[in-house]
Enzyme design. Structure first.
Site, PDB file in Angstrom:
ATOM      1  CD  GLU A 448      -1.683   2.387   1.323  1.00 49.43           C
ATOM      2  OE1 GLU A 448      -1.216   3.040   0.354  1.00 49.43           O
ATOM      3  OE2 GLU A 448      -1.837   2.845   2.461  1.00 49.43           O
ATOM      4  CD  GLU A 457       2.142   8.786  -0.516  1.00 46.21           C
ATOM      5  OE1 GLU A 457       2.314   7.678   0.019  1.00 46.21           O
ATOM      6  OE2 GLU A 457       1.409   9.670  -0.028  1.00 46.21           O
TER       7      GLU A 457
END
Lengths: 648, 648
Positions: A448, A457
């Site tokens: 995740e 990210e």
């Protein structure tokens, strides 16, 4: 007094005002409207409407300006808490008549100086009279340069636009938004200049109305004319007006009532008197607009209380945050703490892992086969827990490697494993997944690493590195993710970015709980990444050109930037995301992302918006560039990642 | 070698280039084109046109890039003085084909890195291929961020626009200026990005062409295809092309010849050989484009030499200067010296004064009446001299007061009066005209307090102060003056203003010898002041709204700001001014004024430009504010004179 108690609501829209005529007895105006009328504030004319500077001069009149009483008639706190100044409505700074123009400029400056002297919180400026507002805007802009804290509220009638008659070439001046837009552009989006909408009996289309929620609207003035009469003789609003009011409340837009009572309320008044014996004495003086106020209070009170999550997020509304850089920086305990509370997210992961385990190991072999599952970016362990719960739920045997690069999180991970007695199942690897030399290959890779914009990210770069220890037929959870954007009006965000007075802040993406914005078109997908990525040339740079068509009945609209979202397919039909039309409910790990534009772009009806987004990669960083190519070209934002980038 | 000697011309356009094909023998390319061809530089393809990065990879090709020879084949000064790099023309960064797009980006970066390594002064980028150029611009913009001194020249075909087919809604992509405009907007007006025009056989309208003179155009490539053949078989240009060439020379635009010789020149060559026996040996190798070059040289040489005034002003072209503040500051001797040389100006004043003297004193009373004339702002005395000469010329008797506030100039004035023996006629008053208590009243008040924009050096305020000592029926010379503006394309000025990286410089007016600009519409009058001003309320603030219609055959155009001028009526029909259509010839005291726009505004065909100008006054200063209201609103510039003002 406030319209009512609504748990969680701390917004100013609980307070309702009333527009009053000129009176030189301000204490009485306040007593009548606040004490007897139960309004919270008055919008009061400050100066005798008969005053004209040029006449004063000719008549050799006194040099005392005809204001409504001296500053002493009310206490300073009464002036500032209960009075919004209303500037003389006759002023017309764009008149062809030079004397009227000059009178108007002098009066406007005198009245605002007086209001400022009284420390009023705001003054209501009358709407521009004609098609042109440049001289009015020039004068207001001059005043704004030197204004302390007072707000200027420009009154704009909420005029109906009829799309059929709007052509690209017309001035679109049926659309009062255009007047507002001209005025605020001339005043350079000044943060002390806001709008007050005059709500009339007919309303523009929903799309046209929606634009205002991206603007700085402070109040909505409801004339008694736009009220209907219900079967009991009380004032009420049409269905469309009724629906609008909670929208106003939700956007901190205060209601102001205005005009004469147009409902015959003798019966109501006597009912009221009978039921309220205490008020008998003032009953004679009862405020004629009180039934209207009570109806507004009724609309306020019947709203649902704010859901707990919304209440928790109130403080984040329209507040710009820098996106996390979890790869370059190590997250703090507090951050882990917050995100681990997002149970919905982990339930979705558990569902995805369960399905993957079932697909991978048939029921009959469930006790024979041990699935190797690696959690890459294990943090303090929530995905390890979800994986073990999935194994338990499906009765599959599991061997887990928990890979985490943050040595501080690894400490917690170790104590969790010990605490839970997972030592035989879970191995903890303190390493960056891109560089770990795994002792065996995994069946399932769980991660995740998603940001608000999916790949922002650097999930693609991390998983490209990790997939070397995924079996040829192994599964990545998530299996793919896609970013989305759409153009928004967001004058508050624009002003917040602008307040930094540099280019860099306009070339940065922000994480923000979007609230006071107008979404001008449905989101479109931008970049997609799929894992594992079996192509030989792993190129994670991307380029996408998008074209947005704004609904025809919107009218013109201002684009201050782009709101961004993601949706991720965890495994098969199990997805997770924040794209508004498909967003996972009750999840709070991600606010949307916002890409600003250095110069807002005005979209005319019928024109489309073409925007280009790039994801660029260098050996040390990843960044986005973006630029508008139509209706006109913006500069390319963030060239070479000069202002904003994510470190590898 | 240069095209010829033209006295006063120091511009780069004396040098002519030639476009060459790829060759790996660069020394020979140079020898052939420069030594045998007499060209000054070559525009040479740097890389083998067959190169494609993706094919190299597939074929496992060598890692040596197929450039035209090593950097050692020419000396560093040969590379930088005689070679402009030509980027592979096959590149297409906006192709739908992802491999072509990627190949194009890699190649573009490799070639520009190589050109930079060679210290070339410039590289020619091929024209964008399709309607979209965003990805090409993004890549070039990235390169520009890190580029040292090399210029990038974007090649743009000078395509004919046919106004009949241009509608407001169309993309206007027939008009190649649109492509250039998109590209440079995406690259944020980068100063190292310029245009090279491909001149084809048909030309756009004069208005359409005119736009380019406000852009940063570095060269014009003439294909041999656009040459005609004269009666002797030599290449020549059509009348319109011929007229264009001196325009290029005047704007420092270099000519580059390109293509195959399309003129059968056997006869010419044998003529040439017969007349140039010395050259017999190289005659065989004679450059096929030499007759074209000679024709360009002929066009260059037949231009008139630069007039002396132009030559003197060469260094001022497009150079931003702050306007003088002669009221607040005292001028220096050097400044007086320069302006006193402007004989044309003083001749006009003398003519005006003569006429006024004749009107005031009939011939028969000329020896009986002494006219009192006051020169207010006498400086070092040129208007005193002009007045005395007018008196002599007309035989009128004169008494002169010379009022001057600068004590340094008064010193010179005293010695002038002594030197000339004017002591009986001229009284020198060392005082600010606004505060002088005159011993008698004047018949004629002579002043020259005009700025480039007429009133911008505060002539109105000074003369309002001085007129108290003008007789009721007295004459002011000048009797009135009017300012003028029109919108201009001025990319050089825009970039110079932008280089300061602040808002203040965009809100300042500049005095500038406008040269590299495009005038988009005829000037319109702005503010008029008349003297003496007998109104009771002397208000010198002004407000003017102007609407400019751009000629229909211009196409779209960029407005970087407004050029300003003035015209002054000295007395009756004697005027003085710099408004282009009525400007006084051979006068050099005033360059135009330039009001920039913070964000350039693109005008689409058929749209008009509405601009508002204000002259604002406070007790201590005077300033202008300006803003565009249509086609879109700009911010109001210079609110409250925050960036630029003239002190009282």
């Amino acid at each position: 007094m406030p319209l009512g108690e609504r748990p969680g609501d701390k917004s100013e829209s609980r307070y309702c005002g009333v527009e009053t005529e000129f009176s030189d007895d301000m204490p009485n105006v306040l007593a009548f409207n606040l004490t007897h009328g139960s309004f919270d504030f008055v919008v009061a004319t400050l100066m005798d409407p008969a005053y004209r500077p040029s006449l004063m001069q000719k008549n050799g009149g006194s040099s005392v300006l005809p204001f409504a009483g001296s500053d002493l008639v009310l206490s300073p706190s009464q002036w500032s808490s209960h009075v919004v100044g209303k500037i003389s409505s006759w002023i017309d700074l764009d008149s062809e008549d030079e004397i009227l123009r000059s009178d108007s400029e002098i009066t406007l400056k005198q009245e605002l100086a007086w209001a400022s002297h009284l420390s009023l919180q705001a003054c209501l400026l009358p709407p521009p009279k004609g098609k042109s507002c440049a001289n009015y805007a020039r004068c207001v802009n001059q005043i704004l340069q030197g204004l302390q804290s007072m707000q200027l509220w420009l009154r704009i009638p909420l005029v109906k636009t009829d799309n059929d008659t709007v052509s690209v070439n017309s001035d679109n001046l049926d659309d009062s938004w255009e007047i507002w837009n001209s005025f605020r552009l001339l005043c350079e989006h000044h943060s002390q200049l806001s709008v007050v909408l005059d709500v009339l009996s007919s309303l523009p289309s929903a799309n046209s109305l929606g634009r205002w929620f991206g603007e700085s609207v402070r109040a909505a003035i409801f004339s008694t004319d736009c009220f209907l009469t219900n079967s009991r003789g009380y004032p009420c609003l049409s269905k469309r007006h009724q629906e609008l009011v909670p929208g106003f409340f939700n956007h901190s837009i205060q209601i102001v009532l205005s005009g004469q009572s147009v409902h015959s309320l003798t019966k109501i008044n006597s009912d009221f008197a009978a039921n309220n014996n205490d008020n008998n004495i003032v009953g004679v003086q009862k405020h004629p607009l009180r039934p209207y106020l009570e109806y507004v209070g009724f609309l306020y009170q019947r709203m649902d209380p704010l859901p707990e999550q919304e209440r928790f997020e109130l403080g984040y509304r329209d507040f710009l945050q820098s996106p996390l850089q979890p790869l370059m920086d190590n997250l703090e305990a507090q951050t882990y703490e917050t995100f681990e509370k997002d149970t919905t997210k982990y339930i979705q992961y558990q569902r995805a892992i369960s399905k993957a385990l079932q697909d991978r190991v048939p029921e009959e072999k469930s006790s024979a086969i041990t699935t190797v599952l690696m959690v890459v970016g294990a943090g303090r362990g929530p995905l390890v827990r979800a994986s073990l719960q999935a194994a338990e739920e499906t009765g599959r045997r599991l061997k887990v490697y928990a890979v985490e690069k943050n040595p501080n999180a690894v400490v917690t991970l170790h104590s969790l494993v010990k605490l839970e007695g997972w030592e035989d199942i879970v191995s903890i690897i303190s390493s960056d997944m891109r560089h770990w030399d795994a002792p065996e290959k995994a069946d399932i890779l769980v991660s995740e690493l998603l940001g608000s914009f999916g790949d922002n990210e650097l999930s693609p770069e991390c998983l490209d590195g990790a997939q070397k220890f995924l079996k040829e037929d192994g599964i990545s959870i998530p299996s793919s993710y896609t970013s989305f954007i759409h153009p928004v009006t967001a004058s508050k965000l624009y002003n917040d970015v602008k307040s930094h007075k540099d280019v860099a802040h306009f070339e940065t993406a922000y994480v923000v709980k979007l609230h006071n914005i107008a979404r001008l078109a449905p989101p479109q997908s931008v970049f997609t990444f799929t894992h594992p990525n079996r192509s030989t040339d792993k190129n994670n740079s991307r380029y996408m050109k998008l074209k947005f068509e704004i609904p025809g009945d919107t009218g013109s609209a201002m684009v201050h930037g782009f709101a961004g979202y993601f949706d991720s397919t965890l495994y098969k039909e199990v997805h997770l995301g924040i794209e508004p039309s498909t967003s996972t409910p009750n999840m709070f790990s991600w606010f949307p992302i916002f890409f600003p534009l250095r110069t807002p772009i005005c979209l005319r009806p019928g024109s489309s918006l073409e925007v280009h987004f790039w994801r660029c990669c260098s050996p040390t960083k990843v960044w986005y560039e973006w630029g508008v190519a139509s209706p006109s070209c913006s500069p390319i934002h963030n060239s070479n990642g000069r202002s904003y980038w994510v470190g590898l």
